[in-house]
Design a protein around this motif. Structure first.
Motif, mmCIF file in Angstrom:
data_model
loop_
_atom_site.group_PDB
_atom_site.id
_atom_site.type_symbol
_atom_site.label_atom_id
_atom_site.label_comp_id
_atom_site.label_asym_id
_atom_site.label_seq_id
_atom_site.Cartn_x
_atom_site.Cartn_y
_atom_site.Cartn_z
ATOM 1 N N GLY A 5 0.788 -1.223 0.000
ATOM 2 C CA GLY A 5 0.000 0.000 0.000
ATOM 3 C C GLY A 5 0.819 1.272 0.000
ATOM 4 N N ILE A 6 2.102 1.167 -0.275
ATOM 5 C CA ILE A 6 2.956 2.360 -0.324
ATOM 6 C C ILE A 6 2.804 3.057 -1.666
ATOM 7 C CG2 ILE A 6 5.353 3.168 -0.256
ATOM 8 C CD1 ILE A 6 5.847 0.816 1.746
ATOM 9 N N ILE A 7 2.739 2.281 -2.736
ATOM 10 C CA ILE A 7 2.475 2.812 -4.073
ATOM 11 C C ILE A 7 1.014 2.512 -4.387
ATOM 12 C CG2 ILE A 7 2.937 2.540 -6.539
ATOM 13 C CD1 ILE A 7 5.822 1.933 -5.899
ATOM 14 N N TYR A 8 0.244 3.574 -4.704
ATOM 15 C CA TYR A 8 -1.167 3.397 -5.033
ATOM 16 C C TYR A 8 -1.351 3.119 -6.527
ATOM 17 C CZ TYR A 8 -2.271 5.474 -0.484
ATOM 18 O OH TYR A 8 -2.365 5.757 0.843
ATOM 19 N N GLY A 9 -0.671 3.891 -7.354
ATOM 20 C CA GLY A 9 -0.793 3.725 -8.791
ATOM 21 C C GLY A 9 -2.084 4.263 -9.370
ATOM 22 N N GLN A 10 -2.782 5.129 -8.653
ATOM 23 C CA GLN A 10 -4.036 5.692 -9.146
ATOM 24 C C GLN A 10 -3.818 7.003 -9.908
ATOM 25 O OE1 GLN A 10 -6.952 3.979 -8.942
ATOM 26 N NE2 GLN A 10 -5.600 2.405 -8.120
ATOM 27 N N ASP A 11 -2.818 7.750 -9.508
ATOM 28 C CA ASP A 11 -2.488 9.035 -10.128
ATOM 29 C C ASP A 11 -1.006 8.972 -10.471
ATOM 30 O OD1 ASP A 11 -2.760 11.595 -11.034
ATOM 31 O OD2 ASP A 11 -2.935 12.513 -9.059
ATOM 32 N N VAL A 12 -0.676 9.016 -11.761
ATOM 33 C CA VAL A 12 0.702 8.771 -12.176
ATOM 34 C C VAL A 12 1.287 9.955 -12.944
ATOM 35 C CG1 VAL A 12 0.432 6.267 -12.231
ATOM 36 C CG2 VAL A 12 -0.042 7.596 -14.285
ATOM 37 N N ILE A 13 2.607 9.982 -12.992
ATOM 38 C CA ILE A 13 3.361 11.025 -13.693
ATOM 39 C C ILE A 13 4.334 10.333 -14.636
ATOM 40 C CG2 ILE A 13 5.008 12.931 -13.425
ATOM 41 C CD1 ILE A 13 3.957 13.168 -10.494
ATOM 42 N N LEU A 14 4.468 10.850 -15.830
ATOM 43 C CA LEU A 14 5.463 10.353 -16.781
ATOM 44 C C LEU A 14 6.648 11.305 -16.765
ATOM 45 C CD1 LEU A 14 6.229 8.381 -19.083
ATOM 46 C CD2 LEU A 14 5.172 9.998 -20.650
ATOM 47 N N ASP A 15 7.835 10.749 -16.598
ATOM 48 C CA ASP A 15 9.049 11.550 -16.553
ATOM 49 C C ASP A 15 10.122 10.852 -17.376
ATOM 50 O OD1 ASP A 15 10.721 13.659 -15.818
ATOM 51 O OD2 ASP A 15 11.440 12.616 -14.035
ATOM 52 N N ALA A 16 11.082 11.609 -17.856
ATOM 53 C CA ALA A 16 12.199 11.032 -18.606
ATOM 54 C C ALA A 16 13.462 11.824 -18.302
ATOM 55 C CB ALA A 16 11.920 11.055 -20.106
ATOM 56 N N THR A 17 14.563 11.120 -18.282
ATOM 57 C CA THR A 17 15.851 11.759 -18.067
ATOM 58 C C THR A 17 16.875 11.129 -18.989
ATOM 59 O OG1 THR A 17 17.477 12.396 -16.401
ATOM 60 C CG2 THR A 17 16.524 10.218 -16.183
ATOM 61 N N THR A 18 17.827 11.925 -19.399
ATOM 62 C CA THR A 18 18.872 11.445 -20.294
ATOM 63 C C THR A 18 20.091 11.048 -19.488
ATOM 64 O OG1 THR A 18 18.068 12.977 -21.978
ATOM 65 C CG2 THR A 18 20.227 12.026 -22.341
ATOM 66 N N GLN A 19 20.645 9.888 -19.789
ATOM 67 C CA GLN A 19 21.839 9.377 -19.133
ATOM 68 C C GLN A 19 22.947 9.227 -20.159
ATOM 69 O OE1 GLN A 19 22.172 8.742 -15.780
ATOM 70 N NE2 GLN A 19 20.164 9.694 -15.659
ATOM 71 N N GLN A 20 24.094 9.761 -19.849
ATOM 72 C CA GLN A 20 25.223 9.686 -20.756
ATOM 73 C C GLN A 20 25.710 8.244 -20.865
ATOM 74 O OE1 GLN A 20 28.347 12.376 -19.746
ATOM 75 N NE2 GLN A 20 29.470 12.014 -21.624
ATOM 76 N N GLY A 21 26.004 7.808 -22.094
ATOM 77 C CA GLY A 21 26.524 6.468 -22.329
ATOM 78 C C GLY A 21 27.998 6.381 -21.998
ATOM 79 N N TRP A 22 28.486 5.155 -21.806
ATOM 80 C CA TRP A 22 29.882 4.954 -21.441
ATOM 81 C C TRP A 22 30.776 4.826 -22.656
ATOM 82 C CZ3 TRP A 22 29.967 0.851 -16.997
ATOM 83 C CH2 TRP A 22 29.382 1.418 -15.879
ATOM 84 N N PHE A 23 30.226 4.293 -23.737
ATOM 85 C CA PHE A 23 31.050 3.994 -24.901
ATOM 86 C C PHE A 23 30.480 4.672 -26.130
ATOM 87 C CE2 PHE A 23 31.126 0.233 -22.130
ATOM 88 C CZ PHE A 23 32.473 0.192 -21.834
ATOM 89 N N GLN A 24 31.343 5.278 -26.919
ATOM 90 C CA GLN A 24 30.896 5.859 -28.181
ATOM 91 C C GLN A 24 30.478 4.776 -29.164
ATOM 92 O OE1 GLN A 24 30.341 8.975 -29.115
ATOM 93 N NE2 GLN A 24 31.019 9.913 -27.216
ATOM 94 N N GLY A 25 31.007 3.569 -29.023
ATOM 95 C CA GLY A 25 30.702 2.488 -29.937
ATOM 96 C C GLY A 25 29.483 1.670 -29.544
ATOM 97 N N ASP A 26 28.721 2.092 -28.545
ATOM 98 C CA ASP A 26 27.548 1.351 -28.104
ATOM 99 C C ASP A 26 26.457 1.465 -29.169
ATOM 100 O OD1 ASP A 26 25.524 0.093 -26.754
ATOM 101 O OD2 ASP A 26 25.855 1.173 -24.884
#
Length: 185
Positions: free
Chosen positions: A102-123
């Motif tokens: 009962g800690i997370i209800y999941g009735q009212d939600v938010i969409l969020d996004a964040t950018t994370q830098q990659g480790w390798f240029q060849g990925d």
């Protein structure tokens, strides 16, 4: 951690962790829990090794043999070889427990996004993000997260290349939350 590894095992084959001389095999679940400790406590690779070497009870609870902890280079390789799937499954199990409690209800939600830098240029899976005014572009990934507004905790996430738009993943994230947790919005 054991469950997440067992579910993801058919998808990939990891090289066995060995040490010259006496053969030492490190379980994938130990690598998974070690990585979670490293990220949660914001430790470097060396810091998490030092911590586990000085706290033998924790290392034993994770699944390492008494007095033996994986080396930095092998840990890095094994962690990278695990991929994101076991971490995602572990996350789903934790979120499911929070919903059950009962800690997370999941009735009212938010969409969020964040950018994370990659480790390798060849990925092959990473990409350049679209530059925002005043900010440069980033080579890496984007983490799309569905948050419970009540608890401000994440319920579901997807990782894509950094050039993906957030709104494209609103319906897939909601669908996954309904399918995995049995939620109704």
């Amino acid at each position: 951690a054991e469950w997440a590894i067992e579910i993801s095992q058919p998808r990939r084959a990891l090289p066995e962790g060995v040490r010259r001389g006496r053969k030492t095999i490190y379980r994938d679940s130990s690598i998974l829990v070690m990585a979670l400790i490293q990220v949660a406590w914001q430790m470097s690779y060396e810091d998490v090794m030092d911590y586990l070497r000085s706290h033998t009870a924790t290392a034993t609870a994770i699944g390492f043999e008494q007095g033996r902890v994986i080396g930095v280079s092998q840990y890095w390789q094994r962690r990278r070889a695990l991929g994101i799937f076991p971490f995602w499954l572990f996350f789903l199990a934790l979120a499911w427990q929070l919903i059950r409690c009962g800690i997370i209800y999941g009735q009212d939600v938010i969409l969020d996004a964040t950018t994370q830098q990659g480790w390798f240029q060849g990925d092959d899976e990473a990409a350049w993000s679209f530059p925002k005014p005043g900010k440069g572009s980033v080579w890496g990934y984007k983490v799309h997260t569905l948050l419970c507004r009540h608890s401000q905790l994440p319920m579901m996430f997807l990782v894509t290349s950094a050039n993906r738009q957030e709104s494209l993943f609103a319906i897939p994230l909601l669908t996954l939350a309904v399918a995995f947790y049995g939620l109704s919005f």
